[in-house]
Scaffold this active site. Structure first.
Site, PDB file in Angstrom:
ATOM      1  N   GLU A  33       8.649   3.255  -7.795  1.00 37.85           N
ATOM      2  CA  GLU A  33       7.714   3.382  -6.585  1.00 37.85           C
ATOM      3  C   GLU A  33       7.677   5.041  -6.330  1.00 37.85           C
ATOM      4  OE1 GLU A  33       5.919   1.039  -5.022  1.00 37.85           O
ATOM      5  OE2 GLU A  33       7.688  -0.098  -4.965  1.00 37.85           O
ATOM      6  N   GLU A 175     -10.603   4.101  -2.796  1.00 40.34           N
ATOM      7  CA  GLU A 175      -9.516   4.242  -1.754  1.00 40.34           C
ATOM      8  C   GLU A 175      -9.524   5.692  -1.330  1.00 40.34           C
ATOM      9  OE1 GLU A 175      -6.750   2.316   0.313  1.00 40.34           O
ATOM     10  OE2 GLU A 175      -7.324   1.173  -1.449  1.00 40.34           O
ATOM     11  N   ASP A 187      -1.949  -0.147  -7.797  1.00 40.96           N
ATOM     12  CA  ASP A 187      -2.109  -1.264  -7.210  1.00 40.96           C
ATOM     13  C   ASP A 187      -3.684  -1.880  -7.818  1.00 40.96           C
ATOM     14  OD1 ASP A 187      -0.151  -0.493  -5.669  1.00 40.96           O
ATOM     15  OD2 ASP A 187      -1.564  -0.359  -3.741  1.00 40.96           O
ATOM     16  N   TYR A 237       1.582   8.798   3.795  1.00 40.29           N
ATOM     17  CA  TYR A 237       1.679   8.651   2.565  1.00 40.29           C
ATOM     18  C   TYR A 237       1.069   9.926   2.010  1.00 40.29           C
ATOM     19  CZ  TYR A 237       0.258   6.586  -2.041  1.00 40.29           C
ATOM     20  OH  TYR A 237       0.069   6.296  -3.331  1.00 40.29           O
TER      21      TYR A 237
HETATM   22  C1  GLA Z   1       0.704   2.181  -2.607  1.00 42.65           C
HETATM   23  C2  GLA Z   1      -0.204   2.983  -3.276  1.00 42.65           C
HETATM   24  C3  GLA Z   1       0.222   2.956  -4.739  1.00 42.65           C
HETATM   25  C4  GLA Z   1       1.476   3.448  -4.819  1.00 42.65           C
HETATM   26  C5  GLA Z   1       2.672   2.794  -4.162  1.00 42.65           C
HETATM   27  C6  GLA Z   1       3.943   3.211  -3.964  1.00 42.65           C
HETATM   28  O1  GLA Z   1       0.748   0.784  -2.834  1.00 42.65           O
HETATM   29  O2  GLA Z   1      -1.576   2.405  -3.022  1.00 42.65           O
HETATM   30  O3  GLA Z   1      -0.852   3.855  -5.507  1.00 42.65           O
HETATM   31  O4  GLA Z   1       1.561   4.865  -4.908  1.00 42.65           O
HETATM   32  O5  GLA Z   1       2.152   2.830  -2.681  1.00 42.65           O
HETATM   33  O6  GLA Z   1       4.521   3.256  -5.095  1.00 42.65           O
END
Ligand code: GLA
Length: 401
Positions: A33, A175, A187, A237
């Site tokens: 993660e 995105e 993702d 984020y």
């Molecule tokens: C989100 C982002 C991914 C990744 C996760 C954390 O889902 O879209 O790209 O960074 O968080 O692992």
């Protein structure tokens, strides 16, 4: 909802039949993660829920967007594709169409389309409902925007694998540019390259990957939803992305690196003194540890050492809580109460964090106790009700019809 019902909904919305239907899944990440944008490895799998897109070309040169989940409708002229204000949901689709045209000069959008989306990924759960929408759009429009498909694959891709990777990259660029989240590729990659009953061990730097069977005798992958929306676009984020960059810059003064994931725990011990920013130091500490844990976990799974896999999941949560600081009360309550249940091999937050879901490995005979105990503890401590889903690992994006 069945595809027949979706077809009926399309007819109701547009007064004619849909020509094609596509599907792309959401994902759950088992471990790895906040490593993807740090050039590290991840280990997600595609789920059986996701986003469907039904479409038919029109003669009006407009893109009409409707969704069975969202009340807002949009009409955008095909020569006026740009990000829409107020977080319009159509941005996740528009961005993909725009990016396809920019990445592939041979792609042309000459007609308008009537579009209908439907998704069954729980909203705000951190299971990649937006990635599913991006990838399903990228899949549909790479096909639509190539005039003559002389091969099976658009843009001369020599194989399906390369084509799917491109779909993931289109979704990720969307995105970044249309949603403003500087996410990694995990993702969209999981949504594009998923395989039934397999997880994807992906190196996010080289984009090399392997499908690893997730065959767990007597054990289920259980997803628990906090129902506390994750605010991926809230800036927290992007802050993490920046803090990791700061760590890379400071480390590079003593050891030039491109990504934190290049460092082994031993390398880190030697260079951590160079990171003077205390927040950046904690973030880097998580990334280095998580990259090592992910490799170890995949190896453990391959060797059938599922208890070890579970322990590594739990260690991942602890580091995300203490070093990366992306968990919060809801996710911590779920994970910490899961750890107390006998028959739970491991439990951790999954996805970006700040709300969303946990993922746990639970022995079949413990599932009911797990739900009852975790559900009760969670409600008592947060006043919210949790939801539980046994994950079904599905295939990546596909055209259904
Ligand atoms: C989100 C982002 C991914 C990744 C996760 C954390 O889902 O879209 O790209 O960074 O968080 O692992």
């Amino acid at each position: 909802m069945t595809t027949q019902e979706m077809n009926q909904a399309f007819e109701q919305a547009y007064g004619r039949k849909a020509e094609k239907i596509f599907f792309a899944p959401g994902r759950v990440n088992l471990i790895g993660e906040h490593t993807d944008y740090n050039g590290g490895c991840v280990f997600p799998c595609a789920l059986s829920f996701g986003a469907w897109l039904l479409l038919a070309p029109n003669t009006d040169k407009v893109l009409r967007f409707q969704s069975l989940n969202m009340p807002q409708r949009y009409e955008i002229a095909i020569d006026a594709i740009r990000p829409q204000p107020d977080r319009a949901w159509c941005n996740y689709a528009l961005g993909c169409i725009d990016i396809i045209a920019r990445r592939h000069p041979e792609a042309k959008l000459e007609r308008g389309y009537d579009l209908l989306y439907f998704g069954n990924v729980p909203a705000g759960a951190g299971l990649s409902s937006s990635a599913a929408m991006e990838v399903v759009t990228a899949r549909a429009f790479t096909e639509e925007m190539v005039e003559s498909l002389d091969t099976q694959l658009p843009f001369g891709y020599k194989d399906d694998k390369q084509y799917r990777t491109e779909l993931a990259l289109i979704g990720q660029a969307c995105e970044h540019e249309y949603a403003g989240v500087m996410c990694g590729v995990m993702d969209q990659f999981a949504s594009a390259q998923g395989k039934k009953d397999h997880a994807i061990y992906l190196n996010c730097d080289t984009l090399e990957f392997e499908h690893v069977p997730v065959k767990l005798e007597g054990i289920k992958v259980v997803i628990t939803n906090t129902h506390s929306p994750h605010h991926l676009d809230s800036g927290a984020y992007n802050d993490r992305v920046r803090q990791c960059k700061t760590a890379v810059e400071q480390i590079s003064k003593v050891k030039p690196i491109k990504f934190l994931a290049e460092l082994t725990p031993e390398d880190w011990a030697a260079v951590e003194g160079a990171v003077t920013d205390p927040i950046a130091k904690k973030r880097a500490c998580h990334v280095v540890g998580e990259v090592a844990r992910t490799a170890q976990a995949v190896e453990a799974l391959k060797q059938g050492k599922i208890e070890l896999f579970g322990e590594l999941m739990t260690a991942s949560h602890v580091s995300l809580r203490d070093n990366y600081e992306v968990t919060g009360k809801e996710l911590d309550t779920l994970a910490e109460s899961a750890w107390q249940v006998e028959g739970v091999l491991g439990s951790r937050m999954t996805g970006g964090g700040f709300g969303g879901c946990t993922v746990s490995l639970v022995r079949d005979e413990a599932i009911e106790t797990f739900k009852a105990f975790v559900g009760k503890e969670y409600e008592e401590k947060t006043g919210l009700k949790a939801d539980f889903y046994v994950a079904e690992i599905g295939d990546g994006v596909t055209r259904l019809h």
